[in-house]
Design a protein around this motif. Sequence first.
Motif, PDB file in Angstrom:
ATOM      1  N   GLN A 111       0.855  -1.187   0.000  1.00  0.00           N
ATOM      2  CA  GLN A 111       0.000   0.000   0.000  1.00  0.00           C
ATOM      3  C   GLN A 111       0.893   1.238   0.000  1.00  0.00           C
ATOM      4  OE1 GLN A 111      -3.189   0.165  -0.241  1.00  0.00           O
ATOM      5  NE2 GLN A 111      -4.034  -1.803   0.389  1.00  0.00           N
ATOM      6  N   LEU A 112       1.121   1.815  -1.172  1.00  0.00           N
ATOM      7  CA  LEU A 112       1.993   2.985  -1.255  1.00  0.00           C
ATOM      8  C   LEU A 112       1.299   4.273  -0.824  1.00  0.00           C
ATOM      9  CD1 LEU A 112       4.085   2.528  -4.520  1.00  0.00           C
ATOM     10  CD2 LEU A 112       4.914   2.598  -2.185  1.00  0.00           C
ATOM     11  N   ASN A 113      -0.020   4.229  -0.665  1.00  0.00           N
ATOM     12  CA  ASN A 113      -0.733   5.451  -0.300  1.00  0.00           C
ATOM     13  C   ASN A 113      -0.761   5.687   1.208  1.00  0.00           C
ATOM     14  OD1 ASN A 113      -2.402   3.368   0.338  1.00  0.00           O
ATOM     15  ND2 ASN A 113      -4.220   4.166  -0.678  1.00  0.00           N
ATOM     16  N   THR A 114       0.022   4.914   1.955  1.00  0.00           N
ATOM     17  CA  THR A 114       0.132   5.124   3.405  1.00  0.00           C
ATOM     18  C   THR A 114       1.599   5.288   3.785  1.00  0.00           C
ATOM     19  OG1 THR A 114       0.353   2.765   3.959  1.00  0.00           O
ATOM     20  CG2 THR A 114      -1.892   3.660   3.786  1.00  0.00           C
ATOM     21  N   VAL A 115       1.831   6.006   4.864  1.00  0.00           N
ATOM     22  CA  VAL A 115       3.203   6.178   5.359  1.00  0.00           C
ATOM     23  C   VAL A 115       3.783   4.822   5.749  1.00  0.00           C
ATOM     24  CG1 VAL A 115       4.626   7.200   7.175  1.00  0.00           C
ATOM     25  CG2 VAL A 115       2.753   8.517   6.172  1.00  0.00           C
ATOM     26  N   GLU A 116       2.958   3.990   6.375  1.00  0.00           N
ATOM     27  CA  GLU A 116       3.418   2.661   6.792  1.00  0.00           C
ATOM     28  C   GLU A 116       3.834   1.833   5.585  1.00  0.00           C
ATOM     29  OE1 GLU A 116       0.587   4.056   7.659  1.00  0.00           O
ATOM     30  OE2 GLU A 116       0.928   4.488   9.802  1.00  0.00           O
ATOM     31  N   GLY A 117       3.064   1.949   4.505  1.00  0.00           N
ATOM     32  CA  GLY A 117       3.386   1.194   3.292  1.00  0.00           C
ATOM     33  C   GLY A 117       4.701   1.604   2.682  1.00  0.00           C
ATOM     34  N   ARG A 118       4.962   2.904   2.665  1.00  0.00           N
ATOM     35  CA  ARG A 118       6.222   3.386   2.102  1.00  0.00           C
ATOM     36  C   ARG A 118       7.405   3.018   3.000  1.00  0.00           C
ATOM     37  NH1 ARG A 118       2.594   7.478   1.009  1.00  0.00           N
ATOM     38  NH2 ARG A 118       3.320   8.903   2.643  1.00  0.00           N
ATOM     39  N   GLN A 119       7.170   3.042   4.306  1.00  0.00           N
ATOM     40  CA  GLN A 119       8.225   2.602   5.225  1.00  0.00           C
ATOM     41  C   GLN A 119       8.475   1.105   5.087  1.00  0.00           C
ATOM     42  OE1 GLN A 119       6.614   3.963   8.963  1.00  0.00           O
ATOM     43  NE2 GLN A 119       7.684   5.933   8.864  1.00  0.00           N
ATOM     44  N   PHE A 120       7.397   0.360   4.827  1.00  0.00           N
ATOM     45  CA  PHE A 120       7.528  -1.077   4.600  1.00  0.00           C
ATOM     46  C   PHE A 120       8.440  -1.354   3.417  1.00  0.00           C
ATOM     47  CE2 PHE A 120       6.227  -4.475   1.762  1.00  0.00           C
ATOM     48  CZ  PHE A 120       6.400  -5.596   2.562  1.00  0.00           C
ATOM     49  N   CYS A 121       8.323  -0.548   2.365  1.00  0.00           N
ATOM     50  CA  CYS A 121       9.160  -0.742   1.173  1.00  0.00           C
ATOM     51  C   CYS A 121      10.640  -0.776   1.535  1.00  0.00           C
ATOM     52  CB  CYS A 121       8.899   0.372   0.160  1.00  0.00           C
ATOM     53  SG  CYS A 121       7.349   0.240  -0.735  1.00  0.00           S
ATOM     54  N   LEU A 122      11.067   0.181   2.338  1.00  0.00           N
ATOM     55  CA  LEU A 122      12.476   0.252   2.710  1.00  0.00           C
ATOM     56  C   LEU A 122      12.865  -0.873   3.662  1.00  0.00           C
ATOM     57  CD1 LEU A 122      13.133   4.071   3.137  1.00  0.00           C
ATOM     58  CD2 LEU A 122      13.716   2.596   1.231  1.00  0.00           C
ATOM     59  N   ARG A 123      11.973  -1.209   4.590  1.00  0.00           N
ATOM     60  CA  ARG A 123      12.264  -2.292   5.526  1.00  0.00           C
ATOM     61  C   ARG A 123      12.404  -3.622   4.781  1.00  0.00           C
ATOM     62  NH1 ARG A 123       8.380  -1.251   8.432  1.00  0.00           N
ATOM     63  NH2 ARG A 123       6.918  -2.952   7.998  1.00  0.00           N
ATOM     64  N   PHE A 124      11.486  -3.867   3.856  1.00  0.00           N
ATOM     65  CA  PHE A 124      11.554  -5.094   3.066  1.00  0.00           C
ATOM     66  C   PHE A 124      12.801  -5.105   2.193  1.00  0.00           C
ATOM     67  CE2 PHE A 124      10.805  -7.333  -0.919  1.00  0.00           C
ATOM     68  CZ  PHE A 124      10.400  -8.585  -0.463  1.00  0.00           C
TER      69      PHE A 124
END
Length: 206
Positions: A111-124
């Motif tokens: 989910q790129l439309n959430t801050v959590e989703g964008r943070q997930f991208c980097l964590r993953f």
Amino acid sequence: YFVLANFDDKPRKAQKKLKKCLNLLPSNSAAVCETEDNTIDFQRLNSAIISYLNDDVRGERISLVDDFYVPSEHFVNFLTELKVLEQTYDMELHVFGSYATSNYSIRPDVQLNTVEGRQFCLRFLKDFHSLLKEYGGSLTGGAPEGRVKGVLAINDFSDEELKLYQSIKEIFDKKNILNPDSKLGVSTSTLLRNLRTEANSSISVE
């Protein structure tokens, strides 16, 4: 596993290669060869693969780790550890790519439309990068790293490589106006700030 083999040879030579491939298959596997009668089915298969890559199960399948490299001798072990990563993130991570070139891709749904989703991208991305390094792989195989992968890939460069990149940059871009943060100087904060927040077929920046 699903394997699609294509031969860019004349019919007789391709037939010989095909027989060799069939002899290598495990006893419990099945093989279907393309003919004039089923060529439409093969076209539908290719369409289904494209549809999967753009499917939005829970979010969107993004090209976060497309075209990464894994040495063929470590590929089986890499797949085993990838299962652990699937369990960690509670996410299916289907691998597709070319065994001949050792270049593969994974499309996590995010989910790129959430801050959590964008943070997930980097964590993953960090966890996946560590997994690749463990088996001699690289985030870049069939394409450059760009801004997204560059956040981590830059740490894999030696001092000599960094100097080489910098010298090339100075020759062709003396004023540093052409994608200044694409390879050299990219930062996590800048990347998170510029990640798009709406559906699309790939990651982009403003």
